[in-house]
Design an enzyme around this catalytic site. Structure first.
Site, PDB file in Angstrom:
ATOM      1  CB  THR A  85      -0.927   0.024   1.228  1.00 26.66           C
ATOM      2  OG1 THR A  85      -0.131  -0.158   2.419  1.00 26.66           O
ATOM      3  CG2 THR A  85      -1.970  -1.062   1.160  1.00 26.66           C
ATOM      4  CD  GLU A 148       3.799  -6.460   8.178  1.00 24.31           C
ATOM      5  OE1 GLU A 148       4.779  -6.796   8.855  1.00 24.31           O
ATOM      6  OE2 GLU A 148       3.680  -5.344   7.631  1.00 24.31           O
ATOM      7  N   GLY A 258      20.118   9.987  14.620  1.00 23.36           N
ATOM      8  CA  GLY A 258      20.943   9.790  13.429  1.00 23.36           C
ATOM      9  C   GLY A 258      20.367  10.536  12.254  1.00 23.36           C
ATOM     10  CB  CYS A 265       6.768   0.350   7.131  1.00 23.43           C
ATOM     11  SG  CYS A 265       6.566  -1.249   6.354  1.00 23.43           S
TER      12      CYS A 265
HETATM   13  C1  UDX Z   1       8.900  -1.030  10.662  1.00 26.51           C
HETATM   14  C2  UDX Z   1       8.324  -1.508  11.999  1.00 26.51           C
HETATM   15  O1  UDX Z   1       9.372  -1.610  12.958  1.00 26.51           O
HETATM   16  C3  UDX Z   1       7.616  -2.826  11.810  1.00 26.51           C
HETATM   17  O2  UDX Z   1       7.052  -3.271  13.035  1.00 26.51           O
HETATM   18  C4  UDX Z   1       6.549  -2.659  10.761  1.00 26.51           C
HETATM   19  O3  UDX Z   1       5.894  -3.869  10.531  1.00 26.51           O
HETATM   20  C5  UDX Z   1       7.143  -2.134   9.467  1.00 26.51           C
HETATM   21  O4  UDX Z   1       7.857  -0.932   9.704  1.00 26.51           O
HETATM   22  P1  UDX Z   1      11.046  -1.650   9.219  1.00 26.51           P
HETATM   23  O5  UDX Z   1      10.537  -0.703   8.168  1.00 26.51           O
HETATM   24  O6  UDX Z   1      11.603  -2.958   8.795  1.00 26.51           O
HETATM   25  O7  UDX Z   1       9.901  -1.962  10.266  1.00 26.51           O
HETATM   26  O8  UDX Z   1      12.218  -0.870   9.982  1.00 26.51           O
HETATM   27  P2  UDX Z   1      12.570  -0.437  11.469  1.00 26.51           P
HETATM   28  O9  UDX Z   1      13.487  -1.402  12.086  1.00 26.51           O
HETATM   29  O10 UDX Z   1      11.354  -0.070  12.218  1.00 26.51           O
HETATM   30  O11 UDX Z   1      13.418   0.882  11.164  1.00 26.51           O
HETATM   31  C6  UDX Z   1      12.825   1.983  10.486  1.00 26.51           C
HETATM   32  C7  UDX Z   1      13.792   3.090  10.273  1.00 26.51           C
HETATM   33  O12 UDX Z   1      14.052   3.762  11.491  1.00 26.51           O
HETATM   34  C8  UDX Z   1      15.155   2.716   9.716  1.00 26.51           C
HETATM   35  O13 UDX Z   1      15.494   3.632   8.694  1.00 26.51           O
HETATM   36  C9  UDX Z   1      16.084   2.848  10.897  1.00 26.51           C
HETATM   37  O14 UDX Z   1      17.397   3.166  10.517  1.00 26.51           O
HETATM   38  C10 UDX Z   1      15.434   3.984  11.664  1.00 26.51           C
HETATM   39  N1  UDX Z   1      15.724   3.998  13.107  1.00 26.51           N
HETATM   40  C11 UDX Z   1      15.329   2.960  13.894  1.00 26.51           C
HETATM   41  C12 UDX Z   1      16.373   5.086  13.673  1.00 26.51           C
HETATM   42  O15 UDX Z   1      16.745   6.043  12.974  1.00 26.51           O
HETATM   43  N2  UDX Z   1      16.609   5.092  15.021  1.00 26.51           N
HETATM   44  C13 UDX Z   1      16.226   4.071  15.825  1.00 26.51           C
HETATM   45  O16 UDX Z   1      16.454   4.162  17.033  1.00 26.51           O
HETATM   46  C14 UDX Z   1      15.557   2.977  15.256  1.00 26.51           C
END
Ligand code: UDX
Length: 438
Positions: A85, A148, A258, A265
């Site tokens: 989506t 999910e 950062g 997502c």
């Molecule tokens: C996310 C959700 O965590 C997950 O539960 C959902 O189903 C889909 O979206 P994902 O997109 O795989 O998962 O990535 P995630 O691990 O959440 O990280 C997202 C972004 O945040 C990354 O770019 C990561 O680098 C950033 N991030 C994460 C930070 O900048 N700081 C943090 O402390 C944690």
């Protein structure tokens, strides 16, 4: 159980393989022939740790097949909708084309007793609308919403052993009980391991997903906003995060300042959630998510500005080494990647950007062929005026000054993920810069 999974992207491919691994008989369906060919040959069409292994074992067991033909769903009784989506072009809303197409394509093959299970992240109200569609086509079939929460890089583990299960079911108690019985059988293993289960209505299940992502995005932007204050006061945002993270009500996770969040997502989900709230006449309730988004996008601009500044006010013809292109480590996903965005912006300013990433070069090159890509850290930093660490892959976290001292033209490094030891770099004569950290 006989299961179909419609949509074999980052979510669906893992879900299909994991369902087969759990003992179900699964067919994965996708319109993309190339993806289906790869999966059918036991090859993961993207990088996800653990996926090749379960694809191989599930295919060998004969329980996992793939097809581009929606008719392949005819034998299954549980049908997962796992299509994307994405953000609609020119809008903040979610593009529901693929979800609607998946359900419409399935309707001719649905039978009484079948359960359609939505997994895609959708605007609240979608499940009720699709349930009507299913019921009017096949009165004896039902729909449940089962969001999910998998994280890329941990998708296999998150699917087989989720930290919680959410079922959004019909308001009719008999239908709700029947849907729950089916889902309980699908997830028997996780439930036997005491995975928390929330059984609720459609709207709540849909909102659980977007609320979770909105909360995580807010947490990251919160700490990045504090990083901006730390930058002008000389405070250390990492130590601050450690200190506030000891409070169990706050928690340390997702407090890493950062270059901000990206991926398929969080960015599009907070925008779609805000857009949906506006449609519902409650735009003000989620107005703060616009600020969360702005703080996040500002991080990228901050790194671009800082880089130009460190290059003496002009990026033109300067050699910039970029370490990391994926939106996060252990993924080849470059959707809305802050790292790639920064690389592209600097290239646009005339910098000679040489970028590397352990897994994401292919995807990055397809989208931005104007950048120069190389396979190794050594090639990337060769002759560089500045080094930017933008995705915290394990191999980059471990870099030491001695590894690249003799290769670079200028000893300046921007640690966009706050993962290097500042003292080590400064002692080696580097101008080390971090995010909200002296
Ligand atoms: C996310 C959700 O965590 C997950 O539960 C959902 O189903 C889909 O979206 P994902 O997109 O795989 O998962 O990535 P995630 O691990 O959440 O990280 C997202 C972004 O945040 C990354 O770019 C990561 O680098 C950033 N991030 C994460 C930070 O900048 N700081 C943090 O402390 C944690």
């Amino acid at each position: 159980m006989k299961v179909s999974v419609i949509g074999c992207g980052y979510l669906g491919a893992v879900h299909a393989a994991a369902m087969a691994e759990l003992g179900h008989e699964v067919v994965g369906i996708d319109v993309d022939q190339r993806k289906i060919d790869a999966l059918a040959a036991g090859k993961a069409p993207f990088f996800e740790p653990g996926l090749p292994e379960i694809l191989t074992s599930a295919s060998a067991s004969g329980r996992l097949t793939f097809s581009t033909d929606p008719a392949a769903a005819a034998d299954a009784t549980v049908h997962f909708i796992a299509v994307g989506t994405p953000q609609k072009p020119g809008s903040y809303s979610a593009d529901m084309t693929y979800v609607d197409a998946a359900v419409d394509g399935l309707l001719p093959y649905l039978k009484d007793g079948d359960l359609v299970v939505g997994k895609s992240t959708v605007p609240v109200g979608t499940a009720a609308r699709l349930a009507e569609k299913v019921k009017s086509a096949v009165p004896g079939a039902d729909l449940a919403w089962n969001p999910e929460f998998l994280r890329e890089g941990f998708a296999v583990k998150d699917t087989i052993s989720p930290d919680r299960l959410v079922y959004g079911v019909s308001s009719d108690p008999a239908i709700a009980a029947a849907s729950q019985a089916v889902l309980d059988e699908v997830y028997a293993k996780a439930l036997s391991e005491d995975t928390p289960l929330v059984v609720t209505d459609y709207a709540t299940a849909e909102l659980v997903k977007v609320s979770a992502n909105a909360f995580l995005a807010t947490k990251i932007s919160f700490i990045n906003a504090i990083a901006e204050i730390a930058d002008v006061t000389g405070a250390n945002v990492t130590e601050l995060a450690d200190a506030i993270g000891f409070d169990a009500r706050i928690g340390r996770r997702f407090l890493n300042a950062g270059i901000g969040f990206g991926g398929g997502c969080l960015p599009k989900d907070i925008r779609a959630f805000g857009a949906r709230a506006e449609e519902l006449g409650r735009g003000e309730s989620l107005a703060f998510l616009k600020e969360v988004d702005s703080i996040n996008l500002r991080r990228r601009q901050h790194v671009v500005d800082l880089t130009v500044d460190l290059l003496g006010g002009q990026a033109y013809n300067k050699r910039v080494a970029v370490l990391g292109l994926a939106f996060k480590p252990d993924s080849d996903d470059i959707r809305d990647s802050p790292a790639l965005d920064i690389a592209v912006q600097l290239n646009g300013l005339g910098a000679l950007v040489t970028a590397t990433d352990p897994e994401a070069i292919g995807n990055a090159q397809a989208k931005h062929p104007q950048l120069h890509f190389v396979e190794s850290i050594a090639e990337a930093v060769q002759g560089a005026d500045i080094v930017l660490l933008l995705t915290e892959w394990k191999q980059y976290r471990g870099i030491l000054p001695a590894d690249i001292d003799g290769l670079v033209a200028g000893k300046t490094i921007v640690d966009g993920r706050n993962v290097l030891d500042s003292a080590t770099w400064r002692e080696a004569g580097w101008n080390y810069r971090a995010m909200g950290r002296p």
